[in-house]
Design a protein around this motif. Structure first.
Motif, PDB file in Angstrom:
ATOM      1  N   MET A   1       0.763  -1.303   0.042  1.00 30.94           N
ATOM      2  CA  MET A   1      -0.056   0.006   0.065  1.00 30.94           C
ATOM      3  C   MET A   1       0.978   1.192   0.117  1.00 30.94           C
ATOM      4  SD  MET A   1      -3.117   0.434   2.565  1.00 30.94           S
ATOM      5  CE  MET A   1      -3.610  -0.943   2.611  1.00 30.94           C
ATOM      6  N   ALA A   2       1.001   2.140  -0.940  1.00 35.16           N
ATOM      7  CA  ALA A   2       1.745   3.175  -1.095  1.00 35.16           C
ATOM      8  C   ALA A   2       1.129   4.298  -0.456  1.00 35.16           C
ATOM      9  CB  ALA A   2       2.084   3.246  -2.731  1.00 35.16           C
ATOM     10  N   ASP A   3       0.203   4.583  -0.622  1.00 38.62           N
ATOM     11  CA  ASP A   3      -0.218   6.139  -0.298  1.00 38.62           C
ATOM     12  C   ASP A   3      -0.347   5.864   1.451  1.00 38.62           C
ATOM     13  OD1 ASP A   3      -1.627   8.537  -0.015  1.00 38.62           O
ATOM     14  OD2 ASP A   3      -3.754   7.253  -0.005  1.00 38.62           O
ATOM     15  N   LYS A   4       0.291   6.899   2.037  1.00 36.04           N
ATOM     16  CA  LYS A   4       0.497   7.072   3.528  1.00 36.04           C
ATOM     17  C   LYS A   4      -1.041   7.214   4.144  1.00 36.04           C
ATOM     18  CE  LYS A   4       3.312   9.437   6.490  1.00 36.04           C
ATOM     19  NZ  LYS A   4       4.460  10.535   6.812  1.00 36.04           N
ATOM     20  N   HIS A   5      -1.725   7.936   3.595  1.00 35.47           N
ATOM     21  CA  HIS A   5      -3.110   8.304   4.283  1.00 35.47           C
ATOM     22  C   HIS A   5      -3.786   6.925   4.310  1.00 35.47           C
ATOM     23  CE1 HIS A   5      -6.800  10.264   5.433  1.00 35.47           C
ATOM     24  NE2 HIS A   5      -7.261   9.579   4.510  1.00 35.47           N
ATOM     25  N   ALA A   6      -3.784   6.273   3.189  1.00 35.57           N
ATOM     26  CA  ALA A   6      -4.732   4.973   3.162  1.00 35.57           C
ATOM     27  C   ALA A   6      -3.958   4.041   4.159  1.00 35.57           C
ATOM     28  CB  ALA A   6      -4.624   4.269   1.776  1.00 35.57           C
ATOM     29  N   ARG A   7      -2.626   3.976   4.358  1.00 43.45           N
ATOM     30  CA  ARG A   7      -2.053   3.009   5.293  1.00 43.45           C
ATOM     31  C   ARG A   7      -2.547   3.470   6.510  1.00 43.45           C
ATOM     32  NH1 ARG A   7       2.690   4.200   2.442  1.00 43.45           N
ATOM     33  NH2 ARG A   7       3.524   5.468   4.272  1.00 43.45           N
ATOM     34  N   ILE A   8      -2.517   4.735   7.014  1.00 42.56           N
ATOM     35  CA  ILE A   8      -2.921   5.050   8.403  1.00 42.56           C
ATOM     36  C   ILE A   8      -4.295   4.997   8.573  1.00 42.56           C
ATOM     37  CG2 ILE A   8      -3.158   7.212   9.904  1.00 42.56           C
ATOM     38  CD1 ILE A   8      -0.473   8.015   8.488  1.00 42.56           C
ATOM     39  N   MET A   9      -5.202   5.151   7.627  1.00 45.14           N
ATOM     40  CA  MET A   9      -6.540   4.818   7.804  1.00 45.14           C
ATOM     41  C   MET A   9      -6.824   3.296   7.870  1.00 45.14           C
ATOM     42  SD  MET A   9      -7.820   7.658   7.917  1.00 45.14           S
ATOM     43  CE  MET A   9      -9.642   7.252   8.048  1.00 45.14           C
ATOM     44  N   SER A  10      -6.014   2.320   7.515  1.00 45.42           N
ATOM     45  CA  SER A  10      -6.316   1.084   7.610  1.00 45.42           C
ATOM     46  C   SER A  10      -6.134   0.589   9.075  1.00 45.42           C
ATOM     47  CB  SER A  10      -5.254   0.346   6.762  1.00 45.42           C
ATOM     48  OG  SER A  10      -3.939   0.493   7.349  1.00 45.42           O
ATOM     49  N   LEU A  11      -5.436   1.228   9.934  1.00 43.54           N
ATOM     50  CA  LEU A  11      -5.554   0.925  11.331  1.00 43.54           C
ATOM     51  C   LEU A  11      -6.760   1.169  11.911  1.00 43.54           C
ATOM     52  CD1 LEU A  11      -2.315   3.069  12.162  1.00 43.54           C
ATOM     53  CD2 LEU A  11      -2.463   0.367  11.888  1.00 43.54           C
ATOM     54  N   GLN A  12      -7.790   1.977  11.273  1.00 48.75           N
ATOM     55  CA  GLN A  12      -9.130   2.415  12.003  1.00 48.75           C
ATOM     56  C   GLN A  12      -9.784   1.094  12.365  1.00 48.75           C
ATOM     57  OE1 GLN A  12     -11.842   5.086   9.827  1.00 48.75           O
ATOM     58  NE2 GLN A  12     -12.555   5.867  11.647  1.00 48.75           N
ATOM     59  N   PRO A  13     -10.145   0.100  11.374  1.00 46.16           N
ATOM     60  CA  PRO A  13     -10.916  -1.031  11.890  1.00 46.16           C
ATOM     61  C   PRO A  13     -10.138  -1.887  13.136  1.00 46.16           C
ATOM     62  CG  PRO A  13     -10.530  -0.846   9.495  1.00 46.16           C
ATOM     63  CD  PRO A  13      -9.894   0.145  10.125  1.00 46.16           C
ATOM     64  N   LEU A  14      -8.943  -1.907  13.070  1.00 48.20           N
ATOM     65  CA  LEU A  14      -8.241  -2.508  14.024  1.00 48.20           C
ATOM     66  C   LEU A  14      -8.402  -1.808  15.608  1.00 48.20           C
ATOM     67  CD1 LEU A  14      -4.874  -3.460  12.355  1.00 48.20           C
ATOM     68  CD2 LEU A  14      -6.972  -4.902  12.601  1.00 48.20           C
ATOM     69  N   ILE A  15      -8.176  -0.623  15.452  1.00 50.36           N
ATOM     70  CA  ILE A  15      -8.702   0.341  16.629  1.00 50.36           C
ATOM     71  C   ILE A  15     -10.125   0.199  17.049  1.00 50.36           C
ATOM     72  CG2 ILE A  15      -8.572   2.596  17.635  1.00 50.36           C
ATOM     73  CD1 ILE A  15      -6.379   3.451  15.652  1.00 50.36           C
ATOM     74  N   GLN A  16     -10.917   0.314  16.232  1.00 53.40           N
ATOM     75  CA  GLN A  16     -12.570   0.037  16.461  1.00 53.40           C
ATOM     76  C   GLN A  16     -12.744  -1.006  17.205  1.00 53.40           C
ATOM     77  OE1 GLN A  16     -14.097   1.536  12.811  1.00 53.40           O
ATOM     78  NE2 GLN A  16     -14.405   3.549  13.756  1.00 53.40           N
ATOM     79  N   SER A  17     -12.169  -2.173  16.406  1.00 47.56           N
ATOM     80  CA  SER A  17     -12.415  -3.616  17.000  1.00 47.56           C
ATOM     81  C   SER A  17     -11.709  -3.988  18.341  1.00 47.56           C
ATOM     82  CB  SER A  17     -12.241  -4.690  15.947  1.00 47.56           C
ATOM     83  OG  SER A  17     -10.649  -4.779  15.841  1.00 47.56           O
ATOM     84  N   GLY A  18     -10.897  -3.293  18.923  1.00 50.16           N
ATOM     85  CA  GLY A  18     -10.067  -3.400  19.991  1.00 50.16           C
ATOM     86  C   GLY A  18      -8.986  -4.515  19.651  1.00 50.16           C
ATOM     87  N   MET A  19      -8.636  -4.691  18.506  1.00 54.69           N
ATOM     88  CA  MET A  19      -7.551  -5.602  18.254  1.00 54.69           C
ATOM     89  C   MET A  19      -6.194  -4.736  18.337  1.00 54.69           C
ATOM     90  SD  MET A  19      -8.504  -8.148  15.318  1.00 54.69           S
ATOM     91  CE  MET A  19      -6.992  -9.143  15.485  1.00 54.69           C
ATOM     92  N   LEU A  20      -6.223  -3.217  18.438  1.00 51.94           N
ATOM     93  CA  LEU A  20      -5.233  -2.598  18.413  1.00 51.94           C
ATOM     94  C   LEU A  20      -5.552  -1.808  19.647  1.00 51.94           C
ATOM     95  CD1 LEU A  20      -2.504  -1.736  17.257  1.00 51.94           C
ATOM     96  CD2 LEU A  20      -3.495  -0.130  15.670  1.00 51.94           C
ATOM     97  N   GLN A  21      -4.785  -1.955  20.710  1.00 50.92           N
ATOM     98  CA  GLN A  21      -5.150  -0.946  21.802  1.00 50.92           C
ATOM     99  C   GLN A  21      -3.804  -0.192  22.224  1.00 50.92           C
ATOM    100  OE1 GLN A  21      -6.082  -3.694  24.654  1.00 50.92           O
ATOM    101  NE2 GLN A  21      -7.344  -4.853  23.454  1.00 50.92           N
ATOM    102  N   PHE A  22      -3.844   0.842  22.973  1.00 47.74           N
ATOM    103  CA  PHE A  22      -2.759   1.594  23.115  1.00 47.74           C
ATOM    104  C   PHE A  22      -2.737   2.100  24.791  1.00 47.74           C
ATOM    105  CE2 PHE A  22      -4.435   2.832  19.044  1.00 47.74           C
ATOM    106  CZ  PHE A  22      -3.381   2.749  18.523  1.00 47.74           C
ATOM    107  N   SER A  23      -1.516   2.032  25.195  1.00 45.27           N
ATOM    108  CA  SER A  23      -1.292   2.643  26.581  1.00 45.27           C
ATOM    109  C   SER A  23      -1.574   4.100  26.780  1.00 45.27           C
ATOM    110  CB  SER A  23       0.040   2.008  26.904  1.00 45.27           C
ATOM    111  OG  SER A  23       0.453   2.761  28.404  1.00 45.27           O
TER     112      SER A  23
END
Length: 67
Positions: A1-23
């Motif tokens: 995936m070459a587009d930086k914005h698209a790459r960053i936006m691809s994190l959104q479903p992982l964050i929303q589902s709780g698969m990606l969590q932050f301290s």
């Protein structure tokens, strides 16, 4: 995936589902999440690359990434 914005936006479903969590200690990264796309985004770009590497890990053990 070459587009930086698209790459960053691809994190959104992982964050929303709780698969990606932050301290709460990750102040700089959380600030980048809050201000995206207006602020700095290098941390988010690096995070996406790390998540992509974890997702394509050949060991197949993926449960959650806690940053």
């Amino acid at each position: 995936m070459a587009d930086k914005h698209a790459r960053i936006m691809s994190l959104q479903p992982l964050i929303q589902s709780g698969m990606l969590q932050f301290s709460k200690k990750d102040v700089a990264l959380l600030e980048q999440l809050r201000t995206y796309p207006r602020g700095h985004d290098d941390g988010l770009d690096a995070l996406e690359m790390a998540v992509r590497m974890a997702l394509t890990d050949t060991r197949g053990e993926w449960r959650a990434v806690i940053v």
